[in-house]
Design a protein around this motif. Structure first.
Motif, PDB file in Angstrom:
ATOM      1  N   SER A  92      32.561  45.496  48.249  1.00 33.26           N
ATOM      2  CA  SER A  92      33.265  45.964  47.052  1.00 33.26           C
ATOM      3  C   SER A  92      32.312  46.016  45.869  1.00 33.26           C
ATOM      4  O   SER A  92      31.567  45.059  45.622  1.00 33.26           O
ATOM      5  CB  SER A  92      34.427  45.007  46.729  1.00 33.26           C
ATOM      6  OG  SER A  92      35.049  45.364  45.508  1.00 33.26           O
ATOM      7  N   VAL A  93      32.347  47.131  45.134  1.00 28.31           N
ATOM      8  CA  VAL A  93      31.543  47.215  43.915  1.00 28.31           C
ATOM      9  C   VAL A  93      32.333  46.772  42.694  1.00 28.31           C
ATOM     10  O   VAL A  93      31.771  46.627  41.611  1.00 28.31           O
ATOM     11  CB  VAL A  93      30.984  48.643  43.702  1.00 28.31           C
ATOM     12  CG1 VAL A  93      30.104  49.054  44.868  1.00 28.31           C
ATOM     13  CG2 VAL A  93      32.102  49.659  43.486  1.00 28.31           C
ATOM     14  N   GLY A  94      33.638  46.584  42.833  1.00 26.12           N
ATOM     15  CA  GLY A  94      34.459  46.125  41.722  1.00 26.12           C
ATOM     16  C   GLY A  94      34.902  47.247  40.797  1.00 26.12           C
ATOM     17  O   GLY A  94      34.384  48.367  40.831  1.00 26.12           O
ATOM     18  N   HIS A  95      35.889  46.933  39.968  1.00 24.73           N
ATOM     19  CA  HIS A  95      36.489  47.952  39.108  1.00 24.73           C
ATOM     20  C   HIS A  95      35.539  48.464  38.032  1.00 24.73           C
ATOM     21  O   HIS A  95      35.485  49.664  37.764  1.00 24.73           O
ATOM     22  CB  HIS A  95      37.761  47.395  38.443  1.00 24.73           C
ATOM     23  CG  HIS A  95      38.923  47.309  39.385  1.00 24.73           C
ATOM     24  ND1 HIS A  95      39.533  48.425  39.904  1.00 24.73           N
ATOM     25  CD2 HIS A  95      39.572  46.243  39.904  1.00 24.73           C
ATOM     26  CE1 HIS A  95      40.521  48.062  40.705  1.00 24.73           C
ATOM     27  NE2 HIS A  95      40.561  46.739  40.726  1.00 24.73           N
ATOM     28  N   ASP A  96      34.788  47.585  37.402  1.00 21.95           N
ATOM     29  CA  ASP A  96      33.908  48.035  36.313  1.00 21.95           C
ATOM     30  C   ASP A  96      32.851  48.997  36.822  1.00 21.95           C
ATOM     31  O   ASP A  96      32.598  50.050  36.220  1.00 21.95           O
ATOM     32  CB  ASP A  96      33.243  46.834  35.639  1.00 21.95           C
ATOM     33  CG  ASP A  96      34.217  45.991  34.828  1.00 21.95           C
ATOM     34  OD1 ASP A  96      35.323  46.490  34.525  1.00 21.95           O
ATOM     35  OD2 ASP A  96      33.871  44.838  34.508  1.00 21.95           O
ATOM     36  N   LEU A 100      32.527  53.135  36.034  1.00 25.72           N
ATOM     37  CA  LEU A 100      31.296  53.717  35.501  1.00 25.72           C
ATOM     38  C   LEU A 100      30.740  54.771  36.453  1.00 25.72           C
ATOM     39  O   LEU A 100      30.291  55.845  36.016  1.00 25.72           O
ATOM     40  CB  LEU A 100      30.259  52.625  35.266  1.00 25.72           C
ATOM     41  CG  LEU A 100      28.899  53.083  34.731  1.00 25.72           C
ATOM     42  CD1 LEU A 100      29.048  53.785  33.382  1.00 25.72           C
ATOM     43  CD2 LEU A 100      27.948  51.892  34.618  1.00 25.72           C
ATOM     44  N   LEU A 101      30.778  54.488  37.746  1.00 22.74           N
ATOM     45  CA  LEU A 101      30.258  55.434  38.730  1.00 22.74           C
ATOM     46  C   LEU A 101      31.005  56.757  38.685  1.00 22.74           C
ATOM     47  O   LEU A 101      30.392  57.833  38.635  1.00 22.74           O
ATOM     48  CB  LEU A 101      30.353  54.828  40.128  1.00 22.74           C
ATOM     49  CG  LEU A 101      29.865  55.720  41.270  1.00 22.74           C
ATOM     50  CD1 LEU A 101      28.365  55.967  41.155  1.00 22.74           C
ATOM     51  CD2 LEU A 101      30.199  55.105  42.618  1.00 22.74           C
ATOM     52  N   VAL A 102      32.339  56.708  38.701  1.00 21.66           N
ATOM     53  CA  VAL A 102      33.124  57.948  38.652  1.00 21.66           C
ATOM     54  C   VAL A 102      32.870  58.693  37.348  1.00 21.66           C
ATOM     55  O   VAL A 102      32.756  59.924  37.323  1.00 21.66           O
ATOM     56  CB  VAL A 102      34.620  57.652  38.848  1.00 21.66           C
ATOM     57  CG1 VAL A 102      35.460  58.903  38.618  1.00 21.66           C
ATOM     58  CG2 VAL A 102      34.884  57.092  40.244  1.00 21.66           C
ATOM     59  N   LEU A 126      42.580  52.853  42.447  1.00 19.38           N
ATOM     60  CA  LEU A 126      43.324  53.671  41.490  1.00 19.38           C
ATOM     61  C   LEU A 126      43.239  53.189  40.052  1.00 19.38           C
ATOM     62  O   LEU A 126      43.272  53.992  39.129  1.00 19.38           O
ATOM     63  CB  LEU A 126      44.789  53.790  41.918  1.00 19.38           C
ATOM     64  CG  LEU A 126      45.032  54.665  43.142  1.00 19.38           C
ATOM     65  CD1 LEU A 126      46.508  54.704  43.495  1.00 19.38           C
ATOM     66  CD2 LEU A 126      44.522  56.081  42.921  1.00 19.38           C
ATOM     67  N   VAL A 127      43.151  51.880  39.827  1.00 22.63           N
ATOM     68  CA  VAL A 127      43.062  51.381  38.451  1.00 22.63           C
ATOM     69  C   VAL A 127      41.833  51.959  37.761  1.00 22.63           C
ATOM     70  O   VAL A 127      41.922  52.568  36.688  1.00 22.63           O
ATOM     71  CB  VAL A 127      43.022  49.848  38.423  1.00 22.63           C
ATOM     72  CG1 VAL A 127      42.694  49.334  37.028  1.00 22.63           C
ATOM     73  CG2 VAL A 127      44.357  49.263  38.877  1.00 22.63           C
ATOM     74  N   SER A 128      40.665  51.752  38.369  1.00 25.54           N
ATOM     75  CA  SER A 128      39.431  52.225  37.735  1.00 25.54           C
ATOM     76  C   SER A 128      39.288  53.731  37.820  1.00 25.54           C
ATOM     77  O   SER A 128      38.743  54.368  36.909  1.00 25.54           O
ATOM     78  CB  SER A 128      38.219  51.529  38.368  1.00 25.54           C
ATOM     79  OG  SER A 128      38.361  51.443  39.760  1.00 25.54           O
ATOM     80  N   LEU A 129      39.792  54.332  38.900  1.00 21.88           N
ATOM     81  CA  LEU A 129      39.718  55.789  39.039  1.00 21.88           C
ATOM     82  C   LEU A 129      40.525  56.488  37.955  1.00 21.88           C
ATOM     83  O   LEU A 129      40.041  57.421  37.298  1.00 21.88           O
ATOM     84  CB  LEU A 129      40.213  56.193  40.425  1.00 21.88           C
ATOM     85  CG  LEU A 129      40.332  57.688  40.715  1.00 21.88           C
ATOM     86  CD1 LEU A 129      39.009  58.409  40.509  1.00 21.88           C
ATOM     87  CD2 LEU A 129      40.849  57.911  42.124  1.00 21.88           C
ATOM     88  N   ALA A 130      41.754  56.049  37.750  1.00 19.07           N
ATOM     89  CA  ALA A 130      42.587  56.667  36.717  1.00 19.07           C
ATOM     90  C   ALA A 130      41.971  56.481  35.332  1.00 19.07           C
ATOM     91  O   ALA A 130      41.992  57.399  34.499  1.00 19.07           O
ATOM     92  CB  ALA A 130      43.999  56.085  36.764  1.00 19.07           C
ATOM     93  N   GLY A 257      43.961  42.524  38.191  1.00 23.07           N
ATOM     94  CA  GLY A 257      43.582  41.193  38.652  1.00 23.07           C
ATOM     95  C   GLY A 257      43.601  41.060  40.153  1.00 23.07           C
ATOM     96  O   GLY A 257      43.192  40.016  40.681  1.00 23.07           O
ATOM     97  N   ALA A 258      44.052  42.084  40.884  1.00 22.77           N
ATOM     98  CA  ALA A 258      44.138  41.974  42.332  1.00 22.77           C
ATOM     99  C   ALA A 258      42.788  42.030  43.009  1.00 22.77           C
ATOM    100  O   ALA A 258      42.630  41.608  44.133  1.00 22.77           O
ATOM    101  CB  ALA A 258      45.033  43.081  42.886  1.00 22.77           C
ATOM    102  N   ALA A 259      41.832  42.588  42.334  1.00 22.28           N
ATOM    103  CA  ALA A 259      40.492  42.693  42.908  1.00 22.28           C
ATOM    104  C   ALA A 259      39.497  42.751  41.768  1.00 22.28           C
ATOM    105  O   ALA A 259      39.791  43.251  40.706  1.00 22.28           O
ATOM    106  CB  ALA A 259      40.368  43.954  43.771  1.00 22.28           C
ATOM    107  N   ARG A 260      38.317  42.259  42.055  1.00 22.60           N
ATOM    108  CA  ARG A 260      37.318  42.228  40.979  1.00 22.60           C
ATOM    109  C   ARG A 260      36.856  43.644  40.665  1.00 22.60           C
ATOM    110  O   ARG A 260      36.992  44.551  41.449  1.00 22.60           O
ATOM    111  CB  ARG A 260      36.138  41.349  41.386  1.00 22.60           C
ATOM    112  CG  ARG A 260      35.323  41.924  42.544  1.00 22.60           C
ATOM    113  CD  ARG A 260      34.136  41.062  42.850  1.00 22.60           C
ATOM    114  NE  ARG A 260      33.362  41.648  43.928  1.00 22.60           N
ATOM    115  CZ  ARG A 260      32.465  42.593  43.764  1.00 22.60           C
ATOM    116  NH1 ARG A 260      32.225  43.090  42.576  1.00 22.60           N
ATOM    117  NH2 ARG A 260      31.790  43.078  44.789  1.00 22.60           N
TER     118      ARG A 260
END
Length: 260
Positions: A92-96, A100-102, A126-130, A257-260
Motif C-alpha cells: 500500500s502506498v497510502g492515501h497521501d 499526489l500520484l493521481v 476512492l477517498v484519495s482518488l475523488a 481512517g480505514a487505511a493509511r
C-alpha cells in the motif's frame, strides 16, 4: 501478426506501445486503470483489482471505436490498501501518496491529451482518488473517475471477483483454497473494518462467498461494466466529486481512517 484476446486493446490503443509522433495532432481520451497489490483471500491473485480495471478499460475501447479516440495507459498497480496490510503480499502506498500520484499523472497526461478517466478497481482508493480528481477539475482539467462495481457484487474476493478472475486468468485462481468469509453487506462491517482491519474481521481475507463462481458469470459482469462505462463516456456527465456517470449503486467509500 500479433493476436490479442477478446477485450484486450490492440497495439494502436495501448499508450505504452506508441511513439510520440503517433500522438501528434491528437487529443485522445486516456483511460488509466487503477488497481491494487493486495490480498484477495487464499485463492485469488494479488493483482485482481488491477486485472479487472484493465479488462474493463480494454473492452470499452472496442465499443467506442469510430466514436471516440481512446488510449489505455499502463495500469497503476499500487493503491491505498492499508486495511489489507495484515496479510503478506499487500503493498500500500497510502492515501497521501495516491492522491499526489493521481494529481501529478493528471497534470502530465493533460498537457497533451484531451481528457483523462481513471478506471478504478479498488474501493479503498476512492477517498484519495475523488480528492485528486476534484482538485484537478478545480484546475480546469477534464478528468473524472469511474468505479468497477458490478451491481449486487459482494465485498471482497467472493463470488463476483472469483468469477471475473476465472474468466480473465483461470490459471491464477486456486479454487481448492477458496473459503467463505463474512457475508454481511460491507456497510454493516465498516466499523469493525476500521477498528480491526480486514484480518480482524476475516482471518481468510474473504468478505463474501466464492462458492458457485463461474467464468461465464465473470464474462457477463465484465461485459455489463464495459457497456455501462461506454455509455457513461458517450454522455460524459461528471458529478461534483468527479465521478463519471450516474451510479447504479452508490459505491462505498471507506473512511479515511480505514487505511493509511
Amino acid at each position: 501478426m500479433t493476436k490479442t484476446t477478446p477485450g484486450t486493446p490492440g497495439p494502436a490503443t495501448r499508450l505504452g506501445d506508441l511513439a510520440w509522433p503517433d500522438l501528434d495532432d491528437r487529443r485522445p481520451l486516456v483511460l488509466l486503470p487503477l488497481g491494487s497489490c493486495e490480498q484477495h483471500g487464499p485463492h485469488l491473485p494479488l493483482d485482481t483489482d488491477t486485472a479487472v480495471a484493465s479488462a474493463v478499460a480494454g473492452r470499452v475501447v472496442g465499443r467506442l471505436r469510430g466514436e471516440v479516440d481512446v488510449l489505455v495507459a499502463p495500469a497503476q498497480s499500487y493503491g491505498a490498501s492499508g486495511e489489507h496490510e495484515g496479510f503478506p503480499g499487500t503493498v500500500s502506498v497510502g492515501h497521501d501518496a495516491l492522491r499526489l500520484l493521481v494529481t501529478e499523472i493528471g497534470r502530465s497526461v493533460l498537457r497533451w491529451a484531451g481528457r483523462l478517466l481513471v478506471v478504478n478497481g479498488h474501493g479503498g482508493n476512492l477517498v484519495s482518488l475523488a480528492d485528486a480528481v476534484t482538485g484537478l477539475r478545480g484546475e480546469s482539467r477534464d478528468v473524472a473517475w469511474w468505479p468497477c462495481l458490478p451491481p449486487g457484487s459482494d465485498a471482497h474476493a467472493g463470488r463476483t471477483e472469483t468469477s471475473m478472475m476465472l474468466r480473465l486468468r483461470r490459471s491464477a485462481v486456486r479454487g481448492e483454497r477458496a473459503v467463505a468469509g463474512p457475508t454481511d453487506p460491507v456497510h454493516l462491517l465498516m466499523d469493525r473494518l476500521v477498528a480491526e482491519s480486514v484480518r480482524g474481521v476475516s482471518p481468510s481475507g474473504v468478505l463474501g462467498d466464492p462458492a458457485g463462481a463461474r467464468a461465464s458469470e465473470g464474462e457477463r459482469l465484465l461485459d455489463r461494466m464495459a457497456d455501462r462505462l461506454a455509455a457513461d463516456i458517450r454522455a460524459w456527465r461528471v458529478s461534483g466529486r468527479g465521478r463519471l456517470g450516474q451510479p447504479e449503486r452508490q459505491p462505498v467509500i471507506a473512511p479515511a481512517g480505514a487505511a493509511r
